[in-house]
Design a protein around this motif. Structure first.
Motif, PDB file in Angstrom:
ATOM      1  N   PHE A 250     -74.401 -34.932   9.146  1.00 27.41           N
ATOM      2  CA  PHE A 250     -74.100 -34.300   7.869  1.00 27.41           C
ATOM      3  C   PHE A 250     -73.205 -35.209   7.029  1.00 27.41           C
ATOM      4  O   PHE A 250     -72.594 -36.151   7.541  1.00 27.41           O
ATOM      5  N   THR A 251     -73.103 -34.888   5.755  1.00 28.24           N
ATOM      6  CA  THR A 251     -72.329 -35.731   4.841  1.00 28.24           C
ATOM      7  C   THR A 251     -70.951 -35.159   4.528  1.00 28.24           C
ATOM      8  O   THR A 251     -70.212 -35.755   3.761  1.00 28.24           O
ATOM      9  N   GLU A 252     -70.593 -33.997   5.109  1.00 28.42           N
ATOM     10  CA  GLU A 252     -69.270 -33.422   4.855  1.00 28.42           C
ATOM     11  C   GLU A 252     -68.776 -32.706   6.112  1.00 28.42           C
ATOM     12  O   GLU A 252     -69.531 -32.465   7.040  1.00 28.42           O
ATOM     13  N   ASP A 253     -67.476 -32.373   6.112  1.00 24.84           N
ATOM     14  CA  ASP A 253     -66.809 -31.947   7.343  1.00 24.84           C
ATOM     15  C   ASP A 253     -67.032 -30.495   7.725  1.00 24.84           C
ATOM     16  O   ASP A 253     -66.459 -30.022   8.704  1.00 24.84           O
ATOM     17  N   SER A 254     -67.868 -29.764   6.974  1.00 24.68           N
ATOM     18  CA  SER A 254     -68.220 -28.416   7.409  1.00 24.68           C
ATOM     19  C   SER A 254     -69.615 -28.387   8.031  1.00 24.68           C
ATOM     20  O   SER A 254     -70.083 -27.334   8.460  1.00 24.68           O
ATOM     21  N   CYS A 255     -70.254 -29.570   8.077  1.00 25.61           N
ATOM     22  CA  CYS A 255     -71.604 -29.713   8.648  1.00 25.61           C
ATOM     23  C   CYS A 255     -72.580 -28.705   8.033  1.00 25.61           C
ATOM     24  O   CYS A 255     -73.260 -27.951   8.736  1.00 25.61           O
ATOM     25  N   SER A 256     -72.614 -28.711   6.696  1.00 24.07           N
ATOM     26  CA  SER A 256     -73.532 -27.826   5.968  1.00 24.07           C
ATOM     27  C   SER A 256     -74.616 -28.603   5.224  1.00 24.07           C
ATOM     28  O   SER A 256     -75.695 -28.066   4.980  1.00 24.07           O
TER      29      SER A 256
END
Length: 394
Positions: A250-256
Motif C-alpha cells: 500500500f502507499t499509506e500507513d493505514s493500508c487502504s
C-alpha cells in the motif's frame, strides 16, 4: 361557507403535520428492535461491536475451559469504510478501511474443513478485527507446526550425528530430505543444497500494516534522491470477496490504498526482486484448527492464542448446546447477523438485513394518509369551485 372550508383545510393540515411529528418521535424512540439485523458497516453496528467487546473485557473472570473441545473455523473477512481519525495532513487518507474477521468455534468431533460453516449446530460465532485475529492465528499455526515438525523429527528422522554415520554425513541435508519426503515443506527454513539462497521476508513483521523494509540498489537510490522518496507499507487485506486473506503493498500507513492494480504484487517485486509471500495464498485456511494444547506431561489445556482471541472477540453464543456455558454471551449477535455467510463458498457479504416491521408499518400509514389527503384536497377544490359559481344574493 368559503371561510369555513378554508378553516377545515388548515385544521386538517395541522393534524396531519402533528401525526407525522408524533410518528417520527415514536420511531426515533424505538432505536433498534430486539430482532433487528444491524448492518456491519453502519455506525451503530461499529458502536455496538465496540461496546460488546468492552463489556467482555471488563469481565476479567471468564470461564474458557469448555473451549478445549472445540476447533477454530474461519468464516470470512469483511471490509468496513470509516473515518481515519489519525489523518492530520492533506496527503493522509481520510477514509480508512477497517477489516474484520468472522470465525466460529465448532465442536471438534463435528467440525469439517470442507463445509464453509464448519458445523451446523452447537457452535459459537465471533467477530474480531483482522490484525488481532491474524497475529494470534499465525502464531498459533506456527506453534502447532513446530510441534508437529519436532515430533516427526524425533520419531521418523535419523539425523543425529552419531558414530554410526559416515564421514560424509550432513545433518542439514538429512533433515531437509526427511521433511521433504514426508511432504512437510512447512518445516523447512531453507534449502541446504542451494548456496545463494535469497533471504526470506519475515512475514511476522507485516501481520499488521507496517512500512516495507528492503535493500535498494544504487540506481534506485539515485532515482529516489532526485525525486521525492516514496514509502510503501505491507499488511493483510480481505481478498476474493472475503474468502481469503492476502498480504498487499500500500502507499499509506493505514493500508487502504493499493500500490498497484494487483494488490501491490508488482510493486513489491520491482522493489525487492522477490515474490510477495501470501499474495496468492491465503494467510488463513479453511481447516479446523484445534484449540487443545497438550504439554510434555500430557496435561490438556488451551492455547494462549485461543484465549486471547476469545477474550477480544465480539460474541454470539446463542447456538451453543445448553449447559456448555453458564451464561452464553450474545452481546454481538445483532452485529454478527449483519455479516452474512454464503454457505456455498464461505464468502462473507454485507447483509442488507431484514425489513424493520415498525418502519414498514409507518410507511404504509404514511402512504394511506397521503392518498387520503390528496382525495380531501381534491374534494375541497371541487366544493370551493362550486361555491364560487353560486350567486351571493338570492
Amino acid at each position: 361557507i368559503i371561510l369555513t372550508l378554508k378553516q377545515k383545510s388548515l385544521k386538517m393540515k395541522f393534524l396531519f403535520s402533528l401525526f407525522l411529528a408524533t410518528a417520527a418521535a415514536t420511531s426515533a424512540s424505538k432505536v433498534v428492535p430486539g430482532d433487528a439485523v444491524i448492518k456491519a458497516d453502519s455506525d451503530i453496528g461499529m458502536k455496538l461491536l465496540s461496546q460488546a467487546r468492552q463489556l467482555e473485557q471488563e469481565d476479567e473472570e471468564v470461564d474458557m475451559s469448555w473451549i478445549v473441545g472445540y476447533s477454530l473455523k474461519f468464516q470470512g473477512c469483511h471490509h468496513v469504510k470509516q473515518w481515519n481519525g489519525d489523518a492530520d495532513g492533506d496527503e493522509d487518507v481520510k477514509i480508512a478501511t477497517k477489516r474484520l474477521i468472522r470465525f466460529r468455534l465448532c465442536p471438534s468431533d463435528t467440525c469439517t474443513a470442507t463445509a464453509a460453516g464448519g458445523c451446523k449446530s452447537g457452535y459459537g460465532d465471533y467477530v474480531l478485527d483482522l490484525d488481532t485475529y491474524i497475529n494470534a492465528y499465525y502464531e498459533l499455526k506456527q506453534q502447532i507446526t513446530e510441534t508437529a515438525c519436532e515430533n516427526h523429527m524425533n520419531n521418523n528422522c535419523d539425523c543425529d550425528d552419531d558414530d554410526g554415520k559416515g564421514d560424509d554425513f550432513n545433518r542439514d541435508y538429512c533433515e531437509y530430505d526427511c521433511f521433504v519426503d514426508a511432504g512437510m515443506s512447512e518445516c523447512v527454513d531453507r534449502n541446504p543444497y542451494e548456496d545463494d539462497e535469497v533471504e526470506k521476508i519475515e512475514v511476522e513483521q507485516y501481520l499488521e500494516c507496517a512500512q516495507l523494509e528492503y535493500e535498494q540498489d544504487e540506481n534506485r537510490k539515485l532515482e529516489e534522491e532526485e525525486e521525492e522518496e516514496v514509502a510503501y507499507f505491507v499488511g493483510p487485506y480481505c481478498a476474493k470477496q472475503g474468502g481469503d486473506v492476502y498480504l498487499g503493498v500500500f502507499t499509506e500507513d493505514s493500508c487502504s490504498e493499493f500500490a498497484d492494480d494487483y494488490g501491490g504484487k508488482s510493486t513489491f517485486e520491482s522493489l525487492t526482486g522477490q515474490t510477495l509471500p501470501y499474495s496468492s495464498e491465503s494467510l488463513v485456511g479453511m481447516d479446523c484448527v484445534s484449540t487443545q494444547e497438550v504439554d510434555d506431561d500430557g496435561e490438556v489445556g488451551l492455547y494462549e492464542q485461543v484465549q486471547d482471541l476469545y477474550k477480544a472477540a465480539g460474541k454470539c453464543e446463542d447456538n451453543l448446546e445448553y449447559g456448555t456455558v453458564d451464561e452464553p454471551n450474545s452481546n454481538a449477535c445483532s452485529y454478527i447477523e449483519g455479516v452474512k455467510i454464503v454457505r456455498e463458498d464461505g464468502v462473507v457479504r454485507s447483509s442488507n438485513g431484514r425489513s424493520n416491521p415498525v418502519a414498514t408499518a409507518f410507511i404504509v400509514i404514511f402512504a394511506m394518509a397521503f392518498v387520503a389527503m390528496a382525495f380531501y384536497v381534491y374534494y375541497l377544490r371541487t366544493r370551493i369551485g362550486g361555491v364560487g359559481k353560486e350567486p351571493l344574493m338570492g
